[in-house]
Design an enzyme around this catalytic site. Structure first.
Site, PDB file in Angstrom:
ATOM      1  N   SER A 261       3.002   1.004   2.830  1.00 44.62           N
ATOM      2  CA  SER A 261       4.065   2.564   3.381  1.00 44.62           C
ATOM      3  C   SER A 261       4.259   3.204   3.231  1.00 44.62           C
ATOM      4  O   SER A 261       4.604   4.248   2.644  1.00 44.62           O
ATOM      5  CB  SER A 261       3.964   2.089   1.708  1.00 44.62           C
ATOM      6  OG  SER A 261       5.329   0.545   0.924  1.00 44.62           O
TER       7      SER A 261
ATOM      8  N   THR B 193      -4.103   5.851  -2.750  1.00 46.41           N
ATOM      9  CA  THR B 193      -4.063   6.617  -1.772  1.00 46.41           C
ATOM     10  C   THR B 193      -3.947   7.963  -1.994  1.00 46.41           C
ATOM     11  O   THR B 193      -3.712   8.325  -2.784  1.00 46.41           O
ATOM     12  CB  THR B 193      -2.727   6.106  -1.120  1.00 46.41           C
ATOM     13  OG1 THR B 193      -2.855   4.558  -0.672  1.00 46.41           O
ATOM     14  CG2 THR B 193      -2.439   6.554   0.220  1.00 46.41           C
TER      15      THR B 193
HETATM   16  N1  GLY Z   1      -1.905   0.674   1.079  1.00 51.43           N
HETATM   17  C1  GLY Z   1      -0.851   0.846   0.315  1.00 51.43           C
HETATM   18  C2  GLY Z   1       0.019   1.083   1.747  1.00 51.43           C
HETATM   19  O1  GLY Z   1      -0.636   1.195   2.407  1.00 51.43           O
HETATM   20  O2  GLY Z   1       0.800   1.468   1.781  1.00 51.43           O
END
Ligand code: GLY
Length: 572
Positions: free
Chosen positions: A445, A373
C-alpha cells in the site's frame, strides 16, 4: 551553504497516559533544500549531503541507509521500499525494491492440512521473510541519478552505527515495549537490550555488526549484501530456522525501474508508485472520484466531505482486493483503474445522503501500534524531488536479526494473500492477483507521491501505516489542493480511514465533531473505531516537503518524533 536554524519550532512536552511524550520540531524552511524523515539523525545526514553539493537523490539514498541504523523499526537493509523520483530535467521514474517471495515459496505455505491459516507463520517466523530489496534499490538509484559515490552516502550511516547514538525517549521506549518480541532471537536480544537490561534514555547505542555489514556494502556494493559473508550469514540464519531464503534468492535479486502511475486532480499532476504497490493506483482512483464533487465547498471534516471520501475509498479498496498484485505475475488493469471514465462509472451510484454497505465480513482489528514502514521526502533547489517509503512490514519486521549481520529481517510475506478473502494483519483481503508465487512481489500500500503544478514539483509526501498509507497520503493532498492548507496544517490535521473491509471508519478523535459524527450516523455509517488521538500516534506519519513562495518547507509529522532539516544559502 549552511543549515538554516530558521526552524519553526514546535517542541511540546505532553503528558499522555501518565508519561511524557516528546514531539519533535515540526516545520522548517530551506532555500537550498529540505529533508523530512522519521529520524532527526537521518534527516541531518540527508541535509549534510545537500550542503556538500549532493542532489535530492544522493540525500534520499543517504537517508535510506541512515534510517536502517537510527530508525530500526522500519528503516532497513533487510526489507524493501519504493522511491518516486522527479528530476529537474523532467525525468520521472520509480524504483521498485520491494521484497520478493523466495523461490521455494508456494501458494499455500501458510495453510495447515485443513486449509486454515496457521497463526503467526507469515508474521513471526523465518518463513515470513521476503528476499530483501533495499540495498539493491538504493545502490541502483544512486548509480543512475546520484552525483556522490556510494562511500559518501553510506559512510554517515556507518559512523552512526559504529560510534552509536544517544538513545532518546522515542527509541528507548520502543525497545522496552518490544522486549517480548525480541526475546526468542539471541541476535535481537543482543542489540535491543543492554546485556539483558533495558536500554535507558541517554545510553550510547552502538550496532557493531550492522556497521560491519554496511562496510561490506561500502566496499563491494550490492555484492557486499547479496553475496559473500553477509549472504552466508543470512542463509545460515534461514537454514537453522526453517526459513526459505537461499543464496540463489539473494544473488538473483534485482530492483526494477518502473514508469510511475500518473493522474491529474483539479489541475495538479499526481505522480505515484505503480504496482506492485496498490498505493498510486488507489490514490488516483479515489482522487478521480472525488474530483466530481466540490470538496472546497463542502469543507474540511464536514459530514458531506467525509461521506464522499468514505464512499470513494470503499470502492477503490474493493478493487484492490480483486485486481492489484505484482504486474510481473498478474495483468493488473492499471490504465482502466486510473482512468477518469472508470471513476465516473464506479462512483455513479454514489448517494450524497446515504452510506453504502461493504459486505458482511466480520471486522478485523486495525492495530494502532503498527507504525511500521517509514516515509521520507527530499527536495532540492534545482527541483529534484524524491518521495521514498521503505519498510520491514510490521514494526521491527519479523523481530529477528540475522545473527552476525545486525540486519533486522522483514515479515513482508504477510502482505501476500495467504488464502483467498482471508484478511492479513491489516484486515486487507486479496485473491488470485496477490496469491503467493515463487519470485513474486507481495502487494503493497506504500504511496510515495509527488504532486506537480504547471510542471514544477509542489509537494512530496507519503506515509507508513499499512492499509492507511493510501488514505493518509490522499488526505495530505486534499488538504493542500481542496482545503488550501499550508504544509504544516495539511500534515497535522486529523485523519480518518476506510478500506471497504472491514466495513468501518477508523478515525482520530479530533477528526469528527459530534455534529459530523451524528450526521454520518444518520446517513448509515454505523461502525466506528477511534485510534488514540494524534499526539498519541494516530494515523500515519506523513513526513513531507512542499515548495512555497518563501522557500522549500519541510514538515515532520507531529504525531511522531521525526524531524525536517532545511538547508539555506544565506548562512542563517
Ligand atoms: N508492508 C506494508 C505495505 O507495504 O503496504
Amino acid at each position: 551553504m549552511k543549515v538554516t536554524a530558521n526552524i519553526v519550532v514546535l517542541f511540546l512536552m505532553l503528558t499522555l497516559a501518565g508519561r511524557s511524550v516528546a514531539i519533535a520540531p515540526a516545520a522548517v524552511i530551506g532555500e537550498e533544500g529540505v529533508v523530512a524523515s522519521r529520524s532527526s539523525w537521518a534527516s541531518e545526514v540527508g541535509a549534510e549531503i545537500l550542503r556538500n553539493g549532493g542532489n535530492a537523490v544522493d540525500a534520499a539514498v543517504a537517508v535510506g541507509f541512515a534510517l536502517a541504523v537510527t530508525y530500526p523499526s522500519a528503516g532497513n537493509l533487510g526489507g524493501g521500499g519504493f522511491m518516486v523520483i522527479h528530476l529537474a530535467d523532467g525525468t520521472q521514474i520509480t524504483n521498485d525494491h520491494r521484497e520478493k517471495a523466495p523461490l521455494a515459496a508456494t501458494r499455500d505455505m501458510y495453510l495447515d492440512e485443513q486449509g486454515e491459516v496457521i497463526e503467526g507463520l507469515s508474521t513471526r517466523s523465518h518463513m515470513a521473510v521476503g528476499v530483501p530489496g533495499t540495498v539493491a534499490g538504493l545502490i541502483d538509484v544512486l548509480e543512475r541519478f546520484g552525483t556522490k559515490s556510494l562511500a559518501e552516502v553510506i559512510s554517515p550511516a556507518i559512523r552512526l552505527a559504529e560510534r552509536g547514538i544517544l538513545l532518546d525517549r522515542d527509541l528507548a521506549g520502543q525497545f522496552e515495549r518490544r522486549q517480548k518480541d525480541f526475546a526468542p532471537y539471541a541476535a535481537s536480544r543482543e542489540v535491543f537490550s543492554n546485556r539483558g537490561e533495558l536500554w535507558q534514555v541517554g545510553d550510547r547505542w552502538r550496532q557493531k555488526d550492522l556497521a560491519t555489514t554496511l562496510k561490506r556494502i561500502r566496499r563491494y556494493g550490492k555484492a557486499g549484501f547479496y553475496e559473500g559473508r553477509t549472504a552466508d550469514l543470512i542463509v545460515a540464519e534461514m537454514q537453522a530456522n526453517d526459513g526459505l531464503i537461499t543464496r540463489e534468492d539473494l544473488s538473483s535479486y534485482e530492483s526494477v525501474w518502473r514508469e510511475p502511475v500518473r493522474g491529474t486532480y483539479r489541475g495538479y499532476d499526481i505522480v505515484s508508485m505503480p504496482p506492485p504497490s496498490s498505493g498510486g493506483v488507489l490514490l488516483i482512483q479515489i482522487l478521480n472520484m472525488l474530483e466530481t464533487l466540490d470538496l472546497n465547498a463542502s469543507g474540511f471534516a464536514s459530514a458531506a466531505t467525509v461521506h464522499a471520501m468514505i464512499e470513494a475509498e470503499r470502492r477503490a479498496y474493493a478493487d484492490r482486493a480483486e485486481y492489484l498484485g505484482d504486474p510481473d505475475f498478474f495483468p493488473v488493469p492499471v490504465a482502466t483503474l486510473i482512468s477518469k471514465e472508470y471513476a465516473l462509472r464506479r462512483y455513479q451510484d454514489f448517494d450524497p445522503g446515504n452510506a453504502g454497505v461493504s459486505s458482511d465480513i466480520k471486522p478485523g482489528q486495525i492495530q494502532p501500534e503498527s507504525m511500521e514502514t517509514t516515509h521520507a521526502s527530499v527536495m532540492d533547489s534545482a527541483g529534484n524531488t524524491v518521495a521514498y517509503t521503505t519498510t520491514l512490514n510490521l514494526s521491527y519486521g519479523a523481530k529477528m536479526i540475522a545473527a552476525g549481520t545486525g540486519v533486522l529481517l522483514n515479515n513482508e510475506m504477510d502482505d501476500f494473500s495467504a488464502r483467498e478473502n482471508t484478511p492479513n494483519f491489516y484486515g486487507l483481503q486479496g485473491r488470485r492477483a496477490n496469491a503467493i508465487e515463487p519470485g513474486k512481489r507481495m502487494l503493497s500500500s506504500m504511496t510515495p507521491t509527488i504532486v506537480l503544478k504547471d510542471g514544477e514539483p509542489l509537494l512530496a509526501t507519503g506515509s507508513p501505516g499499512g492499509s492507511t498509507i493510501i488514505t493518509t497520503t490522499l488526505q495530505v493532498i486534499l488538504n493542500v489542493v481542496d482545503h488550501g492548507m499550508d504544509l504544516s496544517d495539511a500534515v497535522s490535521s486529523p485523519r480518518f480511514h476506510h478500506q471497504w473491509q472491514p466495513d468501518r471508519i477508523v478515525h482520530e478523535p479530533a477528526m469528527l465533531s459530534l455534529d459530523t459524527l451524528n450526521r454520518l450516523k444518520e446517513m448509515g455509517h454505523e461502525q466506528w473505531f477511534a485510534v488514540p488521538n494524534f499526539l498519541g500516534r494516530g494515523i500515519g506519519d506523513a513526513n513531507s516537503v512542499m515548495r512555497t513562495k518563501d522557500g522549500i518547507v519541510g514538515m515532520a509529522d507531529p504525531r511522531n518524533a521525526g524531524a525536517a532539516v532545511g538547508v539555506s544559502a544565506r548562512g542563517k
